[in-house]
Each structure stands twice: as C-alpha cells, then as structure tokens.
Scaffold this active site. Sequence first.
Site, PDB file in Angstrom:
ATOM      1  N   CYS A  77       0.833  -1.200   0.000  1.00  0.00           N
ATOM      2  CA  CYS A  77       0.000   0.000   0.000  1.00  0.00           C
ATOM      3  C   CYS A  77       0.877   1.265   0.000  1.00  0.00           C
ATOM      4  CB  CYS A  77      -0.989  -0.022   1.155  1.00  0.00           C
ATOM      5  SG  CYS A  77      -2.364   1.146   0.952  1.00  0.00           S
ATOM      6  N   HIS A 115      -3.322  -5.027   0.909  1.00  0.00           N
ATOM      7  CA  HIS A 115      -2.739  -5.375   2.208  1.00  0.00           C
ATOM      8  C   HIS A 115      -2.717  -6.896   2.397  1.00  0.00           C
ATOM      9  CE1 HIS A 115      -2.214  -1.503   4.359  1.00  0.00           C
ATOM     10  NE2 HIS A 115      -3.103  -1.085   3.482  1.00  0.00           N
ATOM     11  N   GLU A 163      -0.853  -8.655   4.212  1.00  0.00           N
ATOM     12  CA  GLU A 163      -0.600  -9.077   5.599  1.00  0.00           C
ATOM     13  C   GLU A 163      -1.903  -9.367   6.335  1.00  0.00           C
ATOM     14  OE1 GLU A 163      -1.172  -4.615   6.145  1.00  0.00           O
ATOM     15  OE2 GLU A 163      -0.605  -6.036   4.571  1.00  0.00           O
TER      16      GLU A 163
END
Length: 235
Positions: free
Chosen positions: A106, A210, A212
């Site tokens: 990002c 994202h 993660e």
Amino acid sequence: MKPIIGITSNIREEKLLTTGISNVRAIERAGGVPVVLPNLTDEQAVMRIAGIVDGLLVTGGGDIDPSFFGEEPLPALGEVCPERDLFERMLINRLLELDKPMLGICRGCQMINVSAGGSLYQDIYSQLGNGLLQHTQKAPRSHTSHWVEATDSSLLHRIVGETRFKVNTFHHQAIRTVPEGFNICGYASDGIVEAFESQRHRFVLGVQWHPENLAGRDDVYSLQLFRALVQACTN
C-alpha cells in the site's frame, strides 16, 4: 540462517512507534526474522540499518508528502509524517543500491515508487473523477473486495500463480508513473495501478493492497508474497 527482514513503522501522536502485528506475523510465517525499524533521520544510522537487514518490508500507513514527487499538496491530501518519509526514502534508496530484496505494501508500494523517481495521484477520487471502484473498502480487512489483473509472466504472476485474483483495498493515493527500469504488473478493472516491479533488481515488488491482513487466513496468494521476499533474501 533465517534472514532478517526490516519492517517499517508509523509514528503516532508524535510519541508511539507502531506497526500492525499482522506484518510481523506474516514475515514470521514466511520464515524470516521480523525486526521493526524506528524512523531515524540520521543518515549514518540509516546506512547502518541498511547494512544489517537482509531485506525490507515497507508497510502501509498515511499519505506521502507530494514534495517528494515535485507537487504541492492538494485539498484531499491526508496526514503526512515527514520523519517517516525521510527515513524510508533514505533506506529504500540505499537498499536499491545494495540490491537487497524489498516488498512494499500500500503506502510502502507508493514509497518505493516515489523514492526511485516515480509519481503518485495524491487523491484518485478528486484527480480521476467518476468511474472508480471503491478503493477504501467498508468491509473487514480480511475481506477481498475487488479483482487484480496481473501481467502474464511478471514477477507478481510467477509468485501468485494466477493472472486474476481478488484483494482487499484501503487507499486513496495511487501510482501515477513508475521510474525507468520498473514495470507496472497489476491493474484493477478501473485502471488503477495495483502492483509494480523492478527489472533492474533481484526482488523489488510493490502491491497496493494489504496481503498481511489476508495471509493469516491461509490466503495462498498473500502468503506467497512474503515467502517470495524471504526466499529472495536467502539466494
């Protein structure tokens, strides 16, 4: 030995150093040793950090100062953190010189691009007008919201194993131009750049979503990105 992966951090309320635990867990699950980095502005200290880490995860966060790509702030620009911008630009540029692997998420994707000489849209909604998807989703962070089309045979395609897959999305800035030696390798259906990669380095990849927040639920596409970063650090 497991490689040391530096993880960039936010400065919150001028007194808290923060990063999502999901960043740490993703690197750990991928086989790396996660180390959260402070936002130092002393060049010698930053160069020392660059020499210690084997690779870097440039994480998400607030907006990037548009002066870094030769613009003045537009009304829709959000909060910026000058210390973080300066630290990350120095560290990224040194790691590019050293050809150490990097994954940008990002804001991190955008910061790698800007540090190497690219530019951004400060706010896609006010600058590009109607017809855009919702790029700041209202759904939970673990929900995949829109599709990404990956360029065939790109690094992103080789890692993910697909040319079309769904991602989550939480941004209003986006890549406008990429510097020489870098290629765009992923788009949303509305044309917003979702990923880019270097053609001049061993492993430099930026993704606008994202992963993660998806890796913890065994999303194979997301976890593979972190595994690829860790693997690049061991080669």
